[in-house]
Scaffold this motif. Structure first.
Motif: not given
Length: 372
Positions: A294-300, A302-309, A319-322, A327-331
């Motif tokens: 489950k995605i715990e945090t999301r940081f924007f 600019g050119h990408e998002y950084r997620y922690s899980l 993980a980093r995505t464009p 993806l919402p937190i909790g996904t």
């Protein structure tokens, strides 16, 4: 030493009396004319002390230092800083507050006639894009402008080597990025070699011809920025430079089996288990109602998002995505790997690479003999 080398350090060691371990321990390198060496490492690793040894502000207990073919320290030789033909750019600008900008820049040009000094100052100010401010004082300038003046002063004696000790860290991001590009452009246009000390990974990767990663007074790896990033020689380099994830892995057939999946082996294997390095940008997130994580945090960013899980066992992954993928937190998600060729196995105990990349020289090599 090759005659063309601008700097050579051979087995340089410095230990302060009050410390148990050396601050700089057996460091060796050779730098070619016109090359910029990025000296990267965490606070306290010895990078600034190494710069001070090169400058002559500290004297090593063992080893030798040569600048432009001249032995300046070691083997019974000692050349004071003012005779070493280098320039230095500090973090805090270090301008004389009671002198005008022209007087600051001309400080190292006392051997010239007054008219020649005036012309040289004007040319240097034009070079650093600050024409016409000769009569101002440092307190009348912004931080970025003061650092440009400091650069002009460092370049005034026409040094063969420029030492830069985190010179941009006090500036805001936009000014830092612009000035970094300009400093590099000036060094390249003038053919001046440089050693750029930083703890900023992105800055080091961007500015350096060669990158030296330092830890506890020693070099973990010296290579091109591209090689250091794609072929880290130790787990420390992989963690510090690439900020990679690590998961325990076991060889099963032709795959690395981990708790988040089984990934194809792309390189020659020397051991059947260890810690698998997974780059943040290689992780693909697949939303699924029955996802294992489950995605715990999301940081924007600019050119990408950084997620922690977290993995099922509780290990934290990033993980980093464009930016186009949000993806919402909790996904709930499952993971896959975009490029299994980037996976590398490290020995869990010794933290060394145990795939074919272990052939990388982690001590040092002659920078003058390498080209990008």
């Amino acid at each position: 030493m090759a005659a063309s080398a601008i700097l050579r350090l051979e087995n340089v060691t410095l230990k302060f009396a009050q410390m148990n371990a050396p601050v700089v321990a057996g460091v060796s390198l050779t730098l070619a004319p016109g090359d910029v060496l990025g000296l990267l490492g965490p606070s306290g690793c010895g990078k600034t002390t190494l710069l001070r040894i090169i400058a002559g502000f500290e004297s090593p207990q063992t080893g030798t230092v040569e600048i432009a073919g001249q032995l300046v320290a070691g083997d019974g030789h000692w050349i004071p800083p003012e005779q070493r033909n280098f320039g230095m750019l500090f973090q805090d600008y270090a301008l004389f507050p009671h002198l005008t900008i022209a007087e600051n820049i001309a400080f190292g040009l006392r051997q010239l006639k007054k008219s020649d000094r005036r012309q040289e100052v004007a040319e240097l100010l034009t070079l650093v894009r600050l024409p016409g401010i000769e009569k101002r004082y440092p307190h009348e300038l912004s931080g970025g402008q003061q650092q440009r003046v400091a650069l002009a002063r460092a370049l005034a004696p026409q040094p063969k080597l420029l030492l830069l000790d985190e010179p941009l860290s006090n500036l805001d991001l936009q000014v830092r990025l612009k000035l970094r590009e300009e400093v590099l452009g000036i060094l390249k246009n003038k053919g001046i070699s440089g050693i750029f000390v930083t703890h900023d990974q992105q800055e080091a990767l961007a500015i350096a011809d060669q990158l030296a990663v330092m830890r506890q007074g020693k070099f973990e790896q010296i290579d091109t920025p591209e090689a250091v990033y794609t072929q880290p020689a130790s787990r420390f380099v992989a963690e510090f430079v690439t900020q990679a994830n690590f998961l325990p892995a076991q060889l099963q057939g032709n795959c690395w089996a981990t708790e988040i999946g089984c990934f194809a082996v792309e390189s020659k294997i020397f051991q059947d288990k260890g810690d698998l390095m997974i780059r943040e940008e290689d992780i693909i997130l697949h939303p699924a109602s029955d996802g294992a994580m489950k995605i715990e945090t999301r940081f924007f960013l600019g050119h990408e998002y950084r997620y922690s899980l977290y993995t099922p066992s509780g290990k934290k992954l990033y993980a980093r995505t464009p930016a186009s993928t949000a993806l919402p937190i909790g996904t709930q998600v499952n993971l896959s790997i975009a490029n299994t060729a980037n996976l590398k196995l490290f020995n869990s105990q010794q933290s060394s690479v145990i795939s074919h990349q272990s052939t990388i020289n982690r001590k040092y090599y002659e920078l003058g003999n390498r080209s990008r």
